[in-house]
Design a protein around this motif. Structure first.
Motif, PDB file in Angstrom:
ATOM      1  N   GLU A 306     -77.270   6.591 -47.659  1.00 28.10           N
ATOM      2  CA  GLU A 306     -77.441   7.863 -46.980  1.00 28.10           C
ATOM      3  C   GLU A 306     -77.581   8.981 -46.703  1.00 28.10           C
ATOM      4  O   GLU A 306     -77.272   9.998 -47.669  1.00 28.10           O
ATOM      5  CB  GLU A 306     -76.551   7.589 -45.317  1.00 28.10           C
ATOM      6  N   LEU A 312     -84.708   7.899 -49.205  1.00 24.83           N
ATOM      7  CA  LEU A 312     -86.127   8.306 -48.075  1.00 24.83           C
ATOM      8  C   LEU A 312     -87.297   7.244 -49.281  1.00 24.83           C
ATOM      9  O   LEU A 312     -88.000   7.340 -49.002  1.00 24.83           O
ATOM     10  CB  LEU A 312     -85.773   9.968 -48.841  1.00 24.83           C
ATOM     11  N   ILE A 315     -87.446   4.449 -48.157  1.00 23.27           N
ATOM     12  CA  ILE A 315     -88.639   4.012 -46.900  1.00 23.27           C
ATOM     13  C   ILE A 315     -90.386   4.685 -47.054  1.00 23.27           C
ATOM     14  O   ILE A 315     -91.178   3.812 -46.709  1.00 23.27           O
ATOM     15  CB  ILE A 315     -87.826   4.813 -46.278  1.00 23.27           C
ATOM     16  N   GLU A 319     -93.436   1.885 -46.960  1.00 19.74           N
ATOM     17  CA  GLU A 319     -94.490   2.558 -45.152  1.00 19.74           C
ATOM     18  C   GLU A 319     -95.782   2.342 -46.087  1.00 19.74           C
ATOM     19  O   GLU A 319     -96.728   2.173 -45.788  1.00 19.74           O
ATOM     20  CB  GLU A 319     -94.034   4.537 -45.655  1.00 19.74           C
ATOM     21  N   LEU A 335     -88.202  -2.089 -43.923  1.00 16.14           N
ATOM     22  CA  LEU A 335     -88.166  -0.435 -43.250  1.00 16.14           C
ATOM     23  C   LEU A 335     -87.852  -0.447 -41.786  1.00 16.14           C
ATOM     24  O   LEU A 335     -86.658   0.731 -41.780  1.00 16.14           O
ATOM     25  CB  LEU A 335     -89.804  -0.669 -42.700  1.00 16.14           C
ATOM     26  N   CYS A 339     -84.607   2.797 -42.404  1.00 20.83           N
ATOM     27  CA  CYS A 339     -85.067   3.714 -41.068  1.00 20.83           C
ATOM     28  C   CYS A 339     -83.408   3.772 -40.664  1.00 20.83           C
ATOM     29  O   CYS A 339     -83.120   4.479 -39.465  1.00 20.83           O
ATOM     30  CB  CYS A 339     -85.772   3.656 -40.163  1.00 20.83           C
ATOM     31  N   GLN A 342     -80.831   5.183 -41.968  1.00 25.62           N
ATOM     32  CA  GLN A 342     -81.461   6.780 -42.003  1.00 25.62           C
ATOM     33  C   GLN A 342     -81.070   8.092 -41.239  1.00 25.62           C
ATOM     34  O   GLN A 342     -81.235   8.849 -40.856  1.00 25.62           O
ATOM     35  CB  GLN A 342     -82.638   7.106 -42.998  1.00 25.62           C
ATOM     36  N   LEU A 344     -83.146   7.332 -38.194  1.00 27.55           N
ATOM     37  CA  LEU A 344     -84.447   7.513 -37.996  1.00 27.55           C
ATOM     38  C   LEU A 344     -84.362   6.354 -36.647  1.00 27.55           C
ATOM     39  O   LEU A 344     -85.602   4.900 -36.702  1.00 27.55           O
ATOM     40  CB  LEU A 344     -85.261   7.364 -38.835  1.00 27.55           C
ATOM     41  N   LYS A 347     -87.930   4.918 -35.485  1.00 23.91           N
ATOM     42  CA  LYS A 347     -88.736   4.081 -35.880  1.00 23.91           C
ATOM     43  C   LYS A 347     -87.823   2.515 -36.945  1.00 23.91           C
ATOM     44  O   LYS A 347     -88.968   1.858 -36.589  1.00 23.91           O
ATOM     45  CB  LYS A 347     -88.903   5.409 -37.598  1.00 23.91           C
ATOM     46  N   ALA A 348     -86.498   2.651 -36.379  1.00 24.26           N
ATOM     47  CA  ALA A 348     -86.306   1.429 -37.036  1.00 24.26           C
ATOM     48  C   ALA A 348     -86.583   1.093 -35.614  1.00 24.26           C
ATOM     49  O   ALA A 348     -87.157  -0.657 -36.179  1.00 24.26           O
ATOM     50  CB  ALA A 348     -84.346   2.231 -37.200  1.00 24.26           C
ATOM     51  N   HIS A 351     -89.968  -1.367 -35.570  1.00 24.74           N
ATOM     52  CA  HIS A 351     -90.269  -2.028 -37.012  1.00 24.74           C
ATOM     53  C   HIS A 351     -89.611  -3.258 -37.058  1.00 24.74           C
ATOM     54  O   HIS A 351     -90.178  -3.863 -37.437  1.00 24.74           O
ATOM     55  CB  HIS A 351     -90.177  -1.184 -38.411  1.00 24.74           C
TER      56      HIS A 351
END
Length: 398
Positions: A306, A312, A315, A319, A335, A339, A342, A344, A347-348, A351
C-alpha cells in the motif's frame, strides 16, 4: 501341327531304315573258338541299339538312385520354405486384421524356417502384446536377442510396445541401446519423446521436442503443449530456491516466455516464493503480446505494498488496459482490488461493481462480492457488507 510334323519325320525314318535294310547284304561273324556266330548286319545293328538302350537305362537308374536322397532333401527344404513363407504371410495378414491369436499361431509355424525367425518373432511379440500376454511378448523378443540383422527392429518394437504399456524406464533402456548403435531416426525420437514424457524427464522432453521441431515431425499444437508441460514442471519444482527459479525462467527461450500458460505458471511460482515484482514484470510483458484472464488473477496476487510506487504503477497499467477492454470482468476486478488496497474507495467500488455486473464465472462473482464486502466493512457500512457476504456464500455453493 508340331505333332503331325514329328510323326511324318518318324515315319520317313522308318521307311528309310526299312528300305536301307532290305538292300543291305552284309554279314557279321563273331569267332570265339570253338564257337562261331554268323549274324546279318541288320540284326547286329539292331542288337547294338538294344544293348545301348539297356545300358543307358541301367546307368540312368544308378545315377537316379544315387541322387535320390539329395532330391528328396531339396524337395523337403522347398516344401518347408513354401510352408514357412505362407505362414509368415498369414501371420502378417492376421496381425493387420487384428486377429492376434491367429497371427501368433501362424508366427509359430513361420519360425520353423530359420530365415523367418526374426520377422516371425517380431510379429509374434506384437500379437502377444496386443493380447496382454507380456511374458510371451518378452519371450518372443528374447528369441531374437542375438539376431544382429534384426537388432534395430527388435529395439524399436520393444520401445514402442513398452511405451504403450507405460513401462517408461524399460523403454528408455531400449532407446539408450538404440542411441549407442547410432540409430536416431524420426520414429525412434518420437517413441523416446513419449517414454521421457511418461517418466516425467522434462529436460529430455524439451531436447527431443526441439529436435523433432527442426525436422517438422511434430504437430505445432502438440509441440507447444509439451513445451508448456515441461516448463510447468521445471518451474514448479519445489527443490528450487529463489535464484534457481530465476535461472530456470531466464534459461527458457524468449519466444517461449511469451506463451500465456508458461508466463502464468512462472508468475504463480514467483508469487509463491514471494517474488511479486518478478511476477508483475512477467505478467505485464506477456499481456502486451496476448491477453489471458489467468494472468489477471496472478497480477492481483502480485499486488505491491500500500502506498508504494509499484502499486500506483499497477493501477496505471490496469487503467490503460481498461481503455482497450472496458467490459473485461477480471480486469475490472483486478483494478478494483488494487484501488481497494490503495484506499481509493470510490474507484474501487465502481470497478468491482462493474466486474460483478459483467462476470460470468462463479469464481469472479464470489471474489467480487468478497472484495465489496471488505470495502463496505472498511467504510463502516455493516448492512451492505453483510449483503455481499451472503452473495459470496451463495456463489460459493453454486
Amino acid at each position: 501341327m508340331r505333332l503331325f510334323i514329328r510323326l511324318v519325320i518318324l515315319f520317313s525314318l522308318a521307311v528309310g531304315l526299312a528300305v536301307g535294310a532290305r538292300f543291305n547284304p552284309g554279314n557279321v561273324v563273331l569267332f570265339y573258338p570253338p564257337y562261331r556266330i554268323d549274324l546279318s548286319l541288320n540284326f547286329f545293328l539292331f542288337l547294338m541299339l538294344v544293348l545301348f538302350v539297356v545300358l543307358y537305362l541301367v546307368i540312368r537308374t544308378i545315377v537316379t538312385t544315387q541322387t535320390m536322397p539329395r532330391k528328396v532333401a531339396a524337395y523337403r527344404q522347398g516344401k518347408r520354405e513354401r510352408d514357412g513363407n505362407k505362414a509368415l504371410r498369414e501371420s502378417l495378414k492376421a496381425l493387420f486384421e487384428g486377429r492376434f491369436g491367429h497371427a501368433e499361431k501362424a508366427a509359430l509355424r513361420a519360425i520353423e524356417l530359420p530365415e523367418n525367425t526374426g520377422v516371425a518373432s517380431l510379429i509374434g511379440a506384437r500379437a502377444a502384446h496386443h493380447m496382454g500376454q507380456f511374458e510371451r511378448r518378452d519371450a518372443w523378443f528374447a528369441s531374437i536377442e542375438d539376431d544382429a540383422p534384426h537388432k534395430t527392429a527388435r529395439l524399436v518394437s520393444m520401445t514402442e510396445l513398452l511405451v504403450d504399456q507405460h513401462q517408461a524406464e524399460q523403454a528408455l533402456e531400449a532407446v539408450k541401446e538404440l542411441n549407442a548403435s547410432g540409430t536416431r531416426h524420426i520414429q525412434v525420437l518420437r517413441w523416446a519423446l513419449k517414454a521421457n514424457q511418461q517418466a516425467k524427464k522434462w529436460p529430455e522432453v524439451l531436447k527431443l521436442v526441439r529436435t523433432l521441431d527442426k525436422h517438422r515431425a511434430l504437430h505445432p499444437a502438440l509441440s507447444n503443449r509439451l513445451r508448456e508441460l515441461a516448463y510447468e514442471d521445471l518451474l514448479k519444482d519445489h527443490g528450487h530456491d529463489v535464484e534457481s527459479i530465476r535461472r530456470v525462467w531466464y534459461e527458457i527461450p524468449a519466444a517461449d516466455r511469451k506463451n500465456r500458460f508458461v508466463a502464468f505458471t512462472a508468475a504463480k511460482t514467483f508469487n509463491a516464493r514471494g517474488l511479486h515484482e518478478d511476477a508483475r514484470t512477467i505478467v505485464e510483458k506477456t499481456l502486451v503480446e496476448e491477453w489471458d484472464d489467468r494472468l489477471m488473477r496472478v497480477y492481483r496476487d502480485a499486488s505491491a505494498a500500500e502506498g508504494s510506487a509499484a502499486l500506483l504503477s499497477q493501477i496505471e497499467h490496469c487503467e490503460r488496459w481498461t481503455e482497450q477492454r472496458p467490459t473485461d470482468p477480471e480486469l475490472a476486478l483486478t483494478l478494483g482490488t488494487l484501488c481497494l488496497k490503495q484506499k481509493l474507495w470510490g474507484k474501487a467500488q465502481r470497478h468491482m461493481e462493474q466486474a460483478l455486473s459483467d462476470a460470468i464465472e462463479s469464481r469472479t462473482v464470489r471474489e467480487a462480492n468478497l472484495k465489496l464486502a471488505q470495502l463496505h466493512e472498511a467504510l463502516g457500512q455493516a448492512e451492505e457488507a453483510a449483503q455481499h457476504y451472503r452473495q459470496c456464500a451463495i456463489a460459493t455453493l453454486l
